[in-house]
Motif scaffolding. Structure first.
Motif, mmCIF file in Angstrom:
data_model
loop_
_atom_site.group_PDB
_atom_site.id
_atom_site.type_symbol
_atom_site.label_atom_id
_atom_site.label_comp_id
_atom_site.label_asym_id
_atom_site.label_seq_id
_atom_site.Cartn_x
_atom_site.Cartn_y
_atom_site.Cartn_z
ATOM 1 N N MET A 1 0.809 -1.215 0.000
ATOM 2 C CA MET A 1 0.000 0.000 0.000
ATOM 3 C C MET A 1 0.851 1.279 0.000
ATOM 4 N N PRO A 2 1.947 1.374 0.786
ATOM 5 C CA PRO A 2 2.718 2.607 0.762
ATOM 6 C C PRO A 2 3.294 2.945 -0.608
ATOM 7 N N ASP A 3 3.397 1.959 -1.483
ATOM 8 C CA ASP A 3 3.960 2.209 -2.807
ATOM 9 C C ASP A 3 2.924 2.681 -3.815
ATOM 10 N N LEU A 4 1.650 2.699 -3.441
ATOM 11 C CA LEU A 4 0.600 3.037 -4.392
ATOM 12 C C LEU A 4 0.345 4.531 -4.446
ATOM 13 N N ASP A 5 0.309 5.047 -5.670
ATOM 14 C CA ASP A 5 -0.096 6.434 -5.925
ATOM 15 C C ASP A 5 -1.527 6.379 -6.439
ATOM 16 N N ILE A 6 -2.474 6.894 -5.669
ATOM 17 C CA ILE A 6 -3.899 6.746 -5.975
ATOM 18 C C ILE A 6 -4.531 8.114 -6.183
ATOM 19 N N CYS A 7 -5.279 8.244 -7.262
ATOM 20 C CA CYS A 7 -6.019 9.472 -7.547
ATOM 21 C C CYS A 7 -7.509 9.154 -7.503
ATOM 22 N N ILE A 8 -8.250 9.904 -6.712
ATOM 23 C CA ILE A 8 -9.692 9.712 -6.571
ATOM 24 C C ILE A 8 -10.405 10.877 -7.229
ATOM 25 N N ILE A 9 -11.339 10.570 -8.113
ATOM 26 C CA ILE A 9 -12.113 11.608 -8.802
ATOM 27 C C ILE A 9 -13.431 11.769 -8.053
ATOM 28 N N GLY A 10 -13.616 12.903 -7.395
ATOM 29 C CA GLY A 10 -14.851 13.167 -6.674
ATOM 30 C C GLY A 10 -14.654 13.228 -5.171
ATOM 31 N N ALA A 11 -15.046 14.360 -4.569
ATOM 32 C CA ALA A 11 -14.900 14.543 -3.125
ATOM 33 C C ALA A 11 -16.259 14.511 -2.448
ATOM 34 N N GLY A 12 -17.034 13.470 -2.778
ATOM 35 C CA GLY A 12 -18.278 13.219 -2.076
ATOM 36 C C GLY A 12 -18.050 12.200 -0.978
ATOM 37 N N ILE A 13 -19.119 11.564 -0.549
ATOM 38 C CA ILE A 13 -19.017 10.608 0.557
ATOM 39 C C ILE A 13 -18.141 9.420 0.177
ATOM 40 N N ALA A 14 -18.326 8.887 -1.029
ATOM 41 C CA ALA A 14 -17.522 7.738 -1.463
ATOM 42 C C ALA A 14 -16.052 8.108 -1.550
ATOM 43 N N GLY A 15 -15.757 9.194 -2.254
ATOM 44 C CA GLY A 15 -14.374 9.572 -2.479
ATOM 45 C C GLY A 15 -13.630 9.920 -1.209
ATOM 46 N N LEU A 16 -14.280 10.654 -0.315
ATOM 47 C CA LEU A 16 -13.601 11.073 0.913
ATOM 48 C C LEU A 16 -13.433 9.923 1.903
ATOM 49 N N ILE A 137 -9.583 6.077 -9.010
ATOM 50 C CA ILE A 137 -10.853 5.644 -8.441
ATOM 51 C C ILE A 137 -11.938 6.627 -8.879
ATOM 52 N N GLY A 138 -12.940 6.091 -9.553
ATOM 53 C CA GLY A 138 -14.066 6.912 -9.989
ATOM 54 C C GLY A 138 -15.111 6.987 -8.889
ATOM 55 N N ALA A 139 -15.132 8.111 -8.185
ATOM 56 C CA ALA A 139 -16.147 8.372 -7.165
ATOM 57 C C ALA A 139 -16.946 9.596 -7.601
ATOM 58 N N ASP A 140 -17.175 9.684 -8.913
ATOM 59 C CA ASP A 140 -17.730 10.897 -9.514
ATOM 60 C C ASP A 140 -19.206 10.782 -9.867
ATOM 61 N N GLY A 141 -19.938 9.914 -9.159
ATOM 62 C CA GLY A 141 -21.389 9.958 -9.195
ATOM 63 C C GLY A 141 -22.054 9.408 -10.440
ATOM 64 N N VAL A 142 -23.357 9.714 -10.563
ATOM 65 C CA VAL A 142 -24.179 9.120 -11.617
ATOM 66 C C VAL A 142 -23.754 9.569 -13.004
ATOM 67 N N ALA A 274 -21.093 5.966 -8.978
ATOM 68 C CA ALA A 274 -20.481 5.680 -10.274
ATOM 69 C C ALA A 274 -20.632 4.212 -10.638
ATOM 70 N N ALA A 275 -20.717 3.346 -9.634
ATOM 71 C CA ALA A 275 -20.861 1.909 -9.875
ATOM 72 C C ALA A 275 -22.299 1.435 -9.765
ATOM 73 N N HIS A 276 -23.082 2.027 -8.848
ATOM 74 C CA HIS A 276 -24.414 1.470 -8.558
ATOM 75 C C HIS A 276 -25.385 2.560 -8.115
ATOM 76 N N PRO A 277 -25.770 3.469 -8.987
ATOM 77 C CA PRO A 277 -26.793 4.449 -8.585
ATOM 78 C C PRO A 277 -28.055 3.721 -8.137
ATOM 79 N N THR A 278 -28.713 4.261 -7.129
ATOM 80 C CA THR A 278 -29.904 3.599 -6.605
ATOM 81 C C THR A 278 -31.003 4.615 -6.373
ATOM 82 N N LEU A 279 -32.232 4.157 -6.447
ATOM 83 C CA LEU A 279 -33.351 5.015 -6.091
ATOM 84 C C LEU A 279 -33.362 5.207 -4.571
ATOM 85 N N PRO A 280 -33.859 6.356 -4.089
ATOM 86 C CA PRO A 280 -33.726 6.681 -2.662
ATOM 87 C C PRO A 280 -34.826 6.090 -1.793
ATOM 88 N N PHE A 281 -35.098 4.790 -1.936
ATOM 89 C CA PHE A 281 -36.226 4.184 -1.244
ATOM 90 C C PHE A 281 -35.817 3.106 -0.248
#
Length: 374
Positions: A1-16, A137-142, A274-281
């Motif tokens: 893990m310390p060797d990984l350079d990771i870029c996350i797209i999106g600063a919502g709940i998933a990304g943060l 990492i795509g955390a950039d929503g619907v 980004a992977a599984h949008p869901t209805l809010p029910f």
């Protein structure tokens, strides 16, 4: 893990959440967010114990407890406010923590945690192609820009349902409960939040809305007209609304492909909407995002990148498909009409009277899940 350079797209709940979990494991993490600031956006969220276990494992429970309220019950009523069923969370699942929180407060907490863990959050970043990194990492929503790279072009379809979302001042002594009022072709959900606020989401079936997204301004008069015949506390709540957002509800498939191995450069993984949008029910959109983030980080910490990404997809896809389908079913059940509605409500009242734990235990598979145990 310390060797990984990771870029996350999106600063919502998933990304943060992912940024916090990954940075604490030693990865070099950068979060790119297109908004110029982390604004006060969104409204209330219900966070169930499956996600609380992740928040706890990240050491964030004391802070989260301060910004949220306990949810002790879910009350189902008809449109006249006559009780249909009650899920007594505090009594029948005392070992669990169900909480109610404003999305902005949750994002604020997660941003602080990610920064404290060493992640770098860069705002005002428009991402059109995957940046250079060991893993993106795509955390950039619907409307994810990364999802089509893995799954091609997809067209969601309009469900024929439109939702209003708003906040009003909460009344003194508001019950710590999520209340659902169900009418033919429509329903309204409300619950209190910390800070003296009440969250309202109201959904109605209509065919004249085609735009996706939850931040379009709406007219409070339209909301009051659509739910004017509802009883109980609803008229009083609606009378206090002076600003409301409106959005059309679209159904998306769970992504067929959640990850791309590093051989195709760069490696990509999708999390959250980004992977599984869901209805809010089913109140699981934010919860699934939190689960995703922890499990992706745990998989990356336990195996080389190609195997870790494959394991992440295998662990998450079946569960998220089940959750999305359960949310779709709730969408149908809340809006029953005519004799079907009368029979269903009578059945719920009977079950609630004769076997009061049965309704909540139908979702034991959902709430008993522990993402931190993998």
């Amino acid at each position: 893990m310390p060797d990984l350079d990771i870029c996350i797209i999106g600063a919502g709940i998933a990304g943060l959440t992912a940024a916090t979990a990954l940075a604490r494991r030693g990865a070099s993490v950068t979060v790119l967010e297109q908004a110029p600031e982390l604004r006060e956006v969104g409204a209330g969220l219900q966070i169930s114990p499956n996600a609380i276990r992740v928040i706890d494992a990240l050491g964030l429970w004391p802070r989260f407890q301060q910004i949220s309220l306990a949810s002790e019950q879910v009350e189902l009523c008809d449109s006249s406010a006559r009780p249909v069923a009650r899920l007594d969370l505090a009594r029948h699942r005392p070992q669990d923590r169900f909480r109610l929180v404003h999305r902005a407060r949750l994002v604020e907490m997660l941003a602080e945690a990610a920064t404290s863990a060493g992640a770098h959050i860069r705002l005002g970043q428009q991402v059109t192609t995957p940046p250079q990194a060991d893993l993106v990492i795509g955390a950039d929503g619907v409307k994810s820009r990364l999802r089509p790279l893995l799954n091609g072009s997809e067209t969601p379809f309009f469900t024929g349902q439109t939702a209003w979302r708003c906040l009003i001042p909460a009344e003194a002594g508001a019950a710590p409960a999520a209340q659902v009022f169900m009418g033919p072709g429509r329903h309204l959900v409300s619950y209190p939040l910390a800070g003296g606020l009440r969250n309202i989401v109201a959904v109605v079936e209509r065919q004249d809305w085609r735009e996706e997204g939850w931040s379009h301004p709406g007219d409070p008069a339209d909301l009051r007209a659509a739910f004017g015949h509802f009883g109980g506390p609803v008229p009083g709540w609606l009378a206090r609304i002076d600003q409301v957002n409106l959005w059309g509800l679209f159904r998306h498939p769970v992504a067929a492909h959640w990850q791309r191995p590093p051989a195709e450069e760069p490696a990509i993984a999708l999390i959250g909407d980004a992977a599984h949008p869901t209805l809010p029910f089913l109140a699981q959109g934010a919860v699934m995002a939190i689960e995703d983030a922890w499990i992706l980080a745990a998989c990356l910490d336990a195996a080389p990148l190609p195997q870790a990404l494959a394991r992440y997809e295998n662990l998450r896809k079946p569960r998220c498909e089940r959750i999305v389908e359960a949310a779709n079913a709730n969408a149908r059940n809340y809006h029953l009409k005519g004799p079907t509605r009368a029979v269903a409500h009578a059945g719920l009242r009977a079950v609630n009277r004769l076997a009061p734990t049965r309704l909540i235990e139908r979702f034991a598979w959902l709430y008993d899940y522990d993402p931190t145990a993998i």
